[in-house]
Design a protein around this motif. Structure first.
Motif, mmCIF file in Angstrom:
data_model
loop_
_atom_site.group_PDB
_atom_site.id
_atom_site.type_symbol
_atom_site.label_atom_id
_atom_site.label_comp_id
_atom_site.label_asym_id
_atom_site.label_seq_id
_atom_site.Cartn_x
_atom_site.Cartn_y
_atom_site.Cartn_z
ATOM 1 N N PRO A 134 37.898 41.419 46.043
ATOM 2 C CA PRO A 134 38.539 42.693 46.350
ATOM 3 C C PRO A 134 37.608 43.860 46.015
ATOM 4 O O PRO A 134 37.098 43.950 44.915
ATOM 5 C CB PRO A 134 39.756 42.706 45.429
ATOM 6 N N LYS A 135 37.391 44.670 46.965
ATOM 7 C CA LYS A 135 36.585 45.863 46.698
ATOM 8 C C LYS A 135 37.546 46.894 46.118
ATOM 9 O O LYS A 135 38.670 47.044 46.579
ATOM 10 C CB LYS A 135 36.010 46.418 48.009
ATOM 11 N N THR A 136 37.108 47.592 45.096
ATOM 12 C CA THR A 136 37.960 48.629 44.527
ATOM 13 C C THR A 136 38.053 49.758 45.544
ATOM 14 O O THR A 136 37.058 50.371 45.892
ATOM 15 C CB THR A 136 37.353 49.137 43.201
ATOM 16 N N SER A 137 39.256 49.976 46.052
ATOM 17 C CA SER A 137 39.420 50.977 47.104
ATOM 18 C C SER A 137 39.364 52.375 46.502
ATOM 19 O O SER A 137 39.406 52.548 45.287
ATOM 20 C CB SER A 137 40.764 50.774 47.778
ATOM 21 N N TRP A 138 39.311 53.352 47.368
ATOM 22 C CA TRP A 138 39.256 54.735 46.920
ATOM 23 C C TRP A 138 40.483 55.057 46.062
ATOM 24 O O TRP A 138 40.356 55.633 44.987
ATOM 25 C CB TRP A 138 39.199 55.630 48.167
ATOM 26 N N THR A 139 41.667 54.625 46.517
ATOM 27 C CA THR A 139 42.883 54.940 45.758
ATOM 28 C C THR A 139 42.862 54.240 44.397
ATOM 29 O O THR A 139 43.234 54.828 43.393
ATOM 30 C CB THR A 139 44.160 54.519 46.512
ATOM 31 N N SER A 140 42.416 52.967 44.386
ATOM 32 C CA SER A 140 42.363 52.259 43.096
ATOM 33 C C SER A 140 41.409 52.969 42.147
ATOM 34 O O SER A 140 41.701 53.124 40.967
ATOM 35 C CB SER A 140 41.896 50.825 43.265
ATOM 36 N N SER A 141 40.250 53.415 42.676
ATOM 37 C CA SER A 141 39.274 54.094 41.813
ATOM 38 C C SER A 141 39.884 55.351 41.218
ATOM 39 O O SER A 141 39.699 55.641 40.031
ATOM 40 C CB SER A 141 38.031 54.506 42.603
ATOM 41 N N VAL A 157 42.239 44.125 41.148
ATOM 42 C CA VAL A 157 41.060 45.004 41.150
ATOM 43 C C VAL A 157 40.772 45.553 39.760
ATOM 44 O O VAL A 157 39.673 46.026 39.477
ATOM 45 C CB VAL A 157 41.203 46.193 42.144
ATOM 46 N N TYR A 162 49.690 56.019 43.474
ATOM 47 C CA TYR A 162 48.632 55.571 44.389
ATOM 48 C C TYR A 162 49.008 54.305 45.162
ATOM 49 O O TYR A 162 48.197 53.725 45.855
ATOM 50 C CB TYR A 162 47.327 55.354 43.612
#
Ligand SMILES: Cc1cc2nc3c(=O)[nH]c(=O)nc-3n(C[C@H](O)[C@H](O)[C@H](O)COP(=O)(O)OP(=O)(O)OC[C@H]3O[C@@H](n4cnc5c(N)ncnc54)[C@H](O)[C@@H]3O)c2cc1C
Length: 509
Positions: free
Chosen positions: A41-48, A88, A109
């Motif tokens: 899983p790539k850390t998405s913008w919202t997760s970041s 993530v 988020y």
């Protein structure tokens, strides 16, 4: 890209030698999984944004994105199912208020939240099919108050049932629900677990007085006050028990306690066939003999105990029942006599009794750690499928006999064991998941056992829960109308389906 040594060290620090042997293999297997994960899983913008916000308000260390941490919270060697997806991030809150802040941020988020306590559940209950934030209660591991005169105790979710009993033993009280040795109270609420003591004391549902729960929007509720009984309104406590973290995050639990019995005795006895053992178990229950525990292990499982060297004795590799008797001295003697008489009518061998408290402990831990012992003996690269069903007591000899025959015909390292006094048993099968033929045969065997239990008015799970793998069986067991009521409850408490999504029911499209 990924580092594993710390994971290996952490797992090797476990107290169980069986676990230790399993763990070194887990590292190798985890390494393979890492290597094969091209789409972590790539850390998405919202997760970041959420992670940054939480680190700013709760401290840098509250949120981990360490690869090993993500693996430990999304993968389990013991689980029947593992998926190519990890959370993530992992949050480590210190208090109910911090859990509430985490939930509010995840809600803002729209990030899934997956509660994690001991990580010993077996049906991918804490896996992260939609990524999201695993919430680990490691730092919420306190016994908050023991009320010995009221026979209850208030704990945080990361208190383990074993350490709880160790800590409170001088009070003369204990908490009788005993699932996997590494399970913790939060997760035990999550799966509505039970264990070997359930035949005498019941399951998790019978031992929780109230819960403090953080809901998906971050609000905090308490389901009841502290009396041992209450008829005030809906039973919200039991709504959360067994909800597998899909309805809310449990942050405080008040548990009932009971008195440590005066006398305990543990005995082991063999039977010529598994049907004889199951039939004897049904008779013991029907005769109303208050056994403290009544467990079955098949010939394969007894071989595992011998090979694993879990006890000093060499056991006959035959269908075997483990009995625990407890109460007053006279009561124990009377119950032993009655059970022996019933067992004899089902062709039992002689009863062998543990000679002292230490041997009782060793014997019982051989039973409790049987899954780990099996894992330690498997072929390199094998996976385990360990799953359970329960049926009405009278149907137990039928289902257990057919299931055992089918299991043997797989030609794999596979065994039956279980809490036979509750009509609840488990199949544990070691298999090579990369061999399509072997995998298909195992899937069919498990599916047939579950379908057979449902035909007998049983359930697809007596104690492990639905998780990811038994959603279809739940639908088969209860029907669409009933599952739709569950969906309505879920939608009312968690309108965005952020709490452990994909478990128990599919996320609506
Ligand atoms: C060797 C072995 C033997 C076992 N024997 C038994 C047995 O005899 N009986 C039995 O019932 N089970 C048994 N199990 C399975 C397991 O121990 C139980 O399912 C146990 O209840 C899981 O507790 P945990 O703390 O490990 O939970 P976890 O695996 O961490 O979580 C379980 C579920 O609860 C949710 N959850 C966790 N914490 C919270 C929280 N604070 N709030 C809300 N939801 C939460 C998770 O999201 C997940 O869905 C065994 C497992 C092993 C490895």
């Amino acid at each position: 890209m990924f580092r594993l040594p710390t994971l290996r060290l952490r797992l090797l620090a476990s107290p169980s030698s069986c676990l230790r042997r399993g763990a070194s293999r887990q590292s190798a297997r985890a390494e393979q999984i890492f290597k094969s994960k091209k789409d972590l899983p790539k850390t998405s913008w919202t997760s970041s944004r959420a992670i940054d916000e939480l680190r700013a308000s709760l401290g840098e260390d509250t949120i981990s994105t360490d690869d090993e941490d993500l693996l430990r919270h999304g993968y389990s060697e013991w689980s029947s199912i593992n998926i190519d997806q990890l959370p993530v991030a992992v949050a480590y809150p210190q208090s109910t208020e911090e859990v509430s802040t985490i939930a509010k941020t995840c809600q803002k988020y729209k990030i899934p939240m997956i509660p994690f306590s001991g990580g010993s559940s077996l049906e991918a209950n804490f896996s992260a099919p939609y990524g999201g934030m695993s919430i680990d209660f490691t730092h919420m591991d306190k016994i908050l108050s023991l009320h010995a005169d009221d026979m209850d105790v208030v704990v945080q979710p990361s208190v383990s049932w074993m350490s709880l009993n160790e800590e409170i033993k001088d009070s003369g009280l204990f908490f009788p629900v005993d699932p996997g040795p590494s399970a913790k109270i939060g997760g035990m609420v999550g799966t509505s677990c039970s264990g070997t003591n359930a035949v005498r004391y019941g399951t998790m549902k019978d031992w929780v007085i109230n819960l403090t729960v953080v809901l998906a929007d971050g609000s905090i509720i308490k389901t009841r006050k502290r009396p041992r009984k209450s008829a005030a309104g809906y039973n919200l406590t039991n709504l959360f028990i067994g909800s597998e973290g899909t309805l809310g995050i449990v942050t405080e639990i008040t548990l009932k306690l009971t008195v440590i019995p005066q006398e305990t005795s543990v005995a082991v006895v063999t039977f010529p066939t598994i049907r004889d053992a199951a039939a004897a178990a049904s008779k013991v229950m029907r005769a109303g003999i208050p056994v403290a525990a009544m467990e079955i292990m098949d010939d394969v499982q007894m071989g595992v105990v011998n090979k694993a060297g879990s006890t000093t004795k060499k056991w006959k590799e035959m269908p075997t029942m483990f009995f625990k008797f407890s109460g007053t001295k006279a009561g124990v003697q009377e119950n032993v006599k009655l059970v022996k008489a019933i067992a004899k009518t089902h062709k039992s061998g002689d009863f062998e009794f543990a000679v002292d408290a230490q041997e009782q402990k060793t014997l019982w831990s051989a039973r409790k750690e049987s899954l780990w012992s099996m894992l330690a003996l498997r072929r390199e690269g094998d996976e385990v499928w360990s799953t359970d069903v329960a049926v009405p007591l009278s149907r137990l000899p039928d289902i257990i006999e057919v299931s055992k025959t089918e299991l043997d015909s797989l030609g794999l390292f596979a065994s039956i064991l279980g809490h036979i006094g509750d009509g609840n048993f488990h199949e544990s099968i070691m298999y090579n998941s990369k061999d399509p033929k072997e995998r298909a045969a195992v899937e069919k065997c498990v599916k047939d056992m579950v379908d057979r239990a449902l035909e007998m008015e049983g359930t697809c799970t007596g104690e492990h829960g639905i998780g990811l793998g038994k959603k279809d069986s739940l639908l088969k067991e209860l029907g669409l109308d009933t599952v739709n009521v569950m969906k309505s409850i879920k939608g009312a408490l968690d309108p965005h389906w952020l709490m452990n999504p994909g478990k128990i029911m599919d996320v609506p499209s």
